[in-house]
Design an enzyme around this catalytic site. Structure first.
Site, PDB file in Angstrom:
ATOM      1  N   SER A   1      16.903  19.733 -14.364  1.00  0.00           N
ATOM      2  CA  SER A   1      15.811  20.912 -14.495  1.00  0.00           C
ATOM      3  C   SER A   1      16.409  22.059 -15.089  1.00  0.00           C
ATOM      4  O   SER A   1      17.652  22.606 -14.731  1.00  0.00           O
ATOM      5  CB  SER A   1      15.088  21.300 -13.210  1.00  0.00           C
ATOM      6  OG  SER A   1      14.370  22.143 -13.234  1.00  0.00           O
TER       7      SER A   1
ATOM      8  N   HIS B   1       0.969  -1.236   0.144  1.00  0.00           N
ATOM      9  CA  HIS B   1      -0.036  -0.031   0.052  1.00  0.00           C
ATOM     10  C   HIS B   1       0.896   1.326   0.024  1.00  0.00           C
ATOM     11  O   HIS B   1       0.294   2.403   0.527  1.00  0.00           O
ATOM     12  CB  HIS B   1      -1.015   0.044   1.204  1.00  0.00           C
ATOM     13  CG  HIS B   1      -1.554  -1.340   1.334  1.00  0.00           C
ATOM     14  ND1 HIS B   1      -2.726  -1.732   0.656  1.00  0.00           N
ATOM     15  CD2 HIS B   1      -1.336  -2.294   2.450  1.00  0.00           C
ATOM     16  CE1 HIS B   1      -3.250  -2.955   1.143  1.00  0.00           C
ATOM     17  NE2 HIS B   1      -2.327  -3.180   2.008  1.00  0.00           N
TER      18      HIS B   1
END
Length: 481
Positions: free
Chosen positions: A285, A155
């Site tokens: 970036s 999960h």
């Protein structure tokens, strides 16, 4: 017009390997048509039709198209609106002795469909060794890190520990199924063969004056020339488009595997436990200079999504075919089949690059284990306390209270998990104070992960890669993608 002035699919112009881009080029397609016409003529001559040796020789001498051939065919197609007949005309111009017998008895799908089946097979021949190489490299990675404990996640919450190598085996097992599926799809491929306009072979029966055995032998000979083990015994004008769906479903499944692996790596990059290769001068970036974005894994997920969706095109095309054929399959297959192969090729190139240079950060992994292991170790503490004579219920309650206190420190104050210190300072746990550190050894929490990894690689992986071993012994070039 410059290539920069017109749209080109990025799969061919930016990503795919030269050999895969060449396979689906016009040069390969139309040369294959000429080869198919040559095979047909040779087989027909062998079975007694009046085809001259000069015609065969001229066809053999002009299998490769020149720029003039392309120009002639383009002009003829513009006039006739029929690509196959345009190339029959262009071939006849350079092989005039064969002009009257090229395509004799055949329908357009003799060229187009048989060529497509050849491309489906040759494309898989290019892809399967690349997939085997990726699996082999991941297997080496799994063995290298078989003992390195790491947080397991269920999960996307911290769960029982596993090892870095065992997690890689999850990826490998799925890729082995893809290797099986794609190999089966390749080996199942048949040839359309020589079937005529609606698959009845009526035109060839007329050519051979009603001799059924010669028609069957013609089909067998051309299939043998093409290197296929068999021809589909039943076809319409086309081979069943279910064949395309079968192949592209295997591709789609691999696309989903690629997405799954890329997503796992992206998550691990976010937690700084593992990274894909990052080159010395690479920019993550344009604004944030510090960033090391997992752009390869993101590209894997992006292209994997594209590949997975191609299966829907194949299934829709198959289900929309009417009776002996409709032409609404043509345009979409010109796009979906080459793009599936190009996309699969790109994914394997990027996966090879990523798994060749995966970077693991043990210090970060160990820190994250230390943050979570105290909670995971509480069951061990309870068992040891019971062995020392304590009540399980009393011990469970003491652990529960201390765990909630430590959890509050982590969540509300942003401090480190201090559960172990709390247990060590609690007189209730005095009977196991001297055992706590040994009970916290991460290696005792990974179960049989190392042994599972070794056995899996030495059995399942080794067996699956055996047909490719002669290729895996050589060094694979590192691609910058």
């Amino acid at each position: 017009m410059s290539n920069n002035a017109v749209y080109q699919t990025p799969l061919a112009s930016r990503y795919a390997s030269p050999e895969m881009a060449a396979l689906f080029s016009n040069a390969t397609r139309f040369r294959t048509w000429r080869q198919l016409w040559l095979w047909l003529a040779k087989a027909e001559k062998e079975l007694g039709l009046p085809i001259s040796q000069e015609a065969i020789e001229q066809m053999e001498q002009h299998l490769d198209l020149t720029e003039e051939d392309f120009k002639v065919a383009a002009e003829e197609e513009k006039r006739r609106r029929h690509d196959v007949m345009a190339h029959v005309h262009a071939f006849g111009e350079v092989a005039p002795a064969a002009a009257g017998i090229i395509h004799l008895g055949a329908t357009s799908c003799y060229c187009t469909d048989n060529a497509d089946l050849i491309f489906l097979r040759q494309g898989l021949d290019l892809l399967l060794p690349k997939l085997a190489t990726v699996i082999n490299k991941l297997a080496n990675f799994a063995i290298e890190y078989k003992d390195m404990a790491t947080l397991g996640y269920t999960h996307y919450q911290a769960a029982q520990l596993t090892t870095v190598g065992k997690r890689a085996c999850l990826w490998i097992q799925d890729l082995l199924w893809d290797l099986r599926n794609l190999t089966r799809a390749r080996d199942d491929l048949g040839f359309r063969g020589v079937k005529g306009t609606t698959g009845t072979q009526a035109s060839f029966l007329a050519l051979f004056n009603g001799d059924h055995e010669k028609v069957e032998e013609l089909d067998r000979l051309v299939t043998e020339y093409a290197g296929f083990k068999y021809a589909y015994p039943i076809t319409s004008q086309t081979y069943s488009r279910k064949v395309d769906a079968d192949v592209l479903n295997a591709f789609a499944s691999f696309g989903a595997t690629a997405q799954r692996i890329g997503t796992d790596i992206r998550h691990l990059a976010a937690t700084k436990e593992m990274e894909e290769p990052f080159e010395k001068d690479q920019i993550g970036s344009s604004a944030m200079a510090y960033k090391r974005n997992p752009m390869r894994s993101e590209r894997i997920c992006s292209l994997g999504r594209q590949l997975t969706n191609q299966a829907k095109n194949a299934l829709d095309t198959y289900s929309a075919q009417w009776f002996e054929r409709t032409l609404d399959d043509s345009a979409i297959r010109r796009i979906s089949i080459p793009e599936a192969y190009l996309c699969g090729d790109v994914l394997l190139r990027i996966l090879d690059n990523v798994v060749s240079g995966l970077v693991v950060y043990p210090a970060v992994i160990n820190r994250r284990i230390r943050d979570e292991l105290p909670f995971m170790a509480t069951e061990n503490f309870i068992m040891r306390m019971v062995a020392k004579g304590a009540s399980r219920q009393d011990t469970h309650e003491a652990i529960r209270v201390l765990s909630h206190q430590a959890s509050a420190v982590v969540k509300l104050e942003g401090k480190d998990n201090d559960l172990i210190e709390r247990i060590k300072n609690d007189p209730f746990f005095a009977p196991i104070h001297d055992e706590i550190d040994s009970l916290m050894d991460p290696k005792t929490f990974v179960g049989r992960a190392p042994e599972q990894t070794v056995k899996f690689v030495n059995t399942e992986v080794k067996e699956a890669l055996a047909p490719w071993q002669h290729l895996l012994s050589t060094e694979v070039s590192q691609l910058s993608v």
